[in-house]
Design an enzyme around this catalytic site. Structure first.
Site, mmCIF file in Angstrom:
data_model
loop_
_atom_site.group_PDB
_atom_site.id
_atom_site.type_symbol
_atom_site.label_atom_id
_atom_site.label_comp_id
_atom_site.label_asym_id
_atom_site.label_seq_id
_atom_site.Cartn_x
_atom_site.Cartn_y
_atom_site.Cartn_z
ATOM 1 N N LYS A 1 43.226 34.742 57.239
ATOM 2 C CA LYS A 1 44.708 35.459 56.272
ATOM 3 C C LYS A 1 44.838 36.345 57.064
ATOM 4 O O LYS A 1 44.393 37.611 58.637
ATOM 5 C CB LYS A 1 43.485 36.503 55.634
ATOM 6 N N ARG B 1 33.811 39.934 41.058
ATOM 7 C CA ARG B 1 34.818 41.066 40.001
ATOM 8 C C ARG B 1 34.722 40.267 38.384
ATOM 9 O O ARG B 1 34.651 40.335 37.723
ATOM 10 C CB ARG B 1 36.197 40.980 40.286
HETATM 11 P P1 ADP Z 1 39.481 41.675 48.614
HETATM 12 O O1 ADP Z 1 39.126 40.768 47.507
HETATM 13 O O2 ADP Z 1 40.316 42.624 47.440
HETATM 14 O O3 ADP Z 1 40.894 41.275 49.253
HETATM 15 P P2 ADP Z 1 38.000 42.001 50.346
HETATM 16 O O4 ADP Z 1 37.733 40.232 50.765
HETATM 17 O O5 ADP Z 1 38.312 42.686 51.098
HETATM 18 O O6 ADP Z 1 38.322 41.916 48.859
HETATM 19 O O7 ADP Z 1 36.646 41.634 50.489
HETATM 20 C C1 ADP Z 1 35.275 43.254 50.332
HETATM 21 C C2 ADP Z 1 34.491 42.531 49.329
HETATM 22 O O8 ADP Z 1 34.542 43.112 48.073
HETATM 23 C C3 ADP Z 1 33.881 41.135 48.552
HETATM 24 O O9 ADP Z 1 32.718 41.832 48.413
HETATM 25 C C4 ADP Z 1 34.740 41.721 47.112
HETATM 26 O O10 ADP Z 1 34.089 40.685 46.373
HETATM 27 C C5 ADP Z 1 34.495 42.871 47.023
HETATM 28 N N1 ADP Z 1 35.549 43.572 45.996
HETATM 29 C C6 ADP Z 1 36.599 43.784 46.008
HETATM 30 N N2 ADP Z 1 37.121 44.129 45.100
HETATM 31 C C7 ADP Z 1 36.915 44.819 44.140
HETATM 32 C C8 ADP Z 1 36.767 45.014 42.583
HETATM 33 N N3 ADP Z 1 38.062 46.113 42.862
HETATM 34 N N4 ADP Z 1 35.432 45.332 42.864
HETATM 35 C C9 ADP Z 1 34.456 45.096 43.329
HETATM 36 N N5 ADP Z 1 34.295 44.798 44.097
HETATM 37 C C10 ADP Z 1 35.090 44.537 44.875
#
Ligand code: ADP
Length: 159
Positions: free
Chosen positions: A41, A90
């Site tokens: 990414k 999610r």
């Molecule tokens: P994104 O998918 O937003 O780019 P990341 O890759 O940084 O986020 O994900 C980090 C963690 O946070 C993962 O476990 C992801 O499932 C979780 N996560 C991301 N957005 C949310 C949300 N809106 N609610 C709960 N968990 C989330």
């Protein structure tokens, strides 16, 4: 001490992430949020800036700290003496990827457990990439990212 690690790309941190951090901080003695370098990414913010944005967003949580790491998550876990990975879920669409990651991490180190927390319904639609899309096209991201970093995110998008 019960210490958990919450890994992700956090590009940038959203209120969905912050909700998981807050809930995890009530369950564990210490939570370490770790920004992992993802070679697949290309991010908007460099890792050190993501770390700073998280630092600003978590000042109210005394038992939460943040780090950046370039390497395997389980190596970070070992270095920081933690056995528990926290992940947020999610939608069903998150499941397959997270399931695979959890099994792989457990295969690499069988003493590691991954705990999943369901998203707060209020944030179930929220992702870092959707925040970036909305901001890029001039939409309002208030309420989607912590208020203390709103200006930083807008400035970065305008660059
Ligand atoms: P994104 O998918 O937003 O780019 P990341 O890759 O940084 O986020 O994900 C980090 C963690 O946070 C993962 O476990 C992801 O499932 C979780 N996560 C991301 N957005 C949310 C949300 N809106 N609610 C709960 N968990 C989330």
């Amino acid at each position: 001490m019960r210490r958990a690690v919450y890994p992700g790309s956090f590009d940038p941190i959203t209120n969905g992430h912050l909700d998981i951090i807050k809930r995890a901080s009530k369950i564990f003695d210490e939570v370490i949020v770790v920004v992992l370098v993802n070679v697949d990414k290309k991010g908007l913010f460099p890792v050190d800036e993501r770390v700073k944005l998280i630092e600003k967003s978590i000042v109210q949580y005394a038992n939460v700290r943040v780090a950046g790491f370039n390497g395997l998550l389980i190596d970070f876990m070992k270095k920081n003496d933690s056995k528990v990975i926290i992940k947020g879920l999610r939608a069903v669409s998150d499941f397959e990827y997270e399931f695979q990651m959890a099994l792989m991490n457990n295969k690499l180190d069988s003493s590691i457990e991954t705990l999943f927390m369901m998203t707060n319904a209020e944030y179930s639609y929220l992702s870092s990439s959707s925040v970036k899309q909305v901001a890029k096209f001039g939409g309002c991201i208030k309420g989607l990212v912590p208020d203390v970093i709103l200006g930083d995110v807008m400035n970065k998008i305008m660059e």
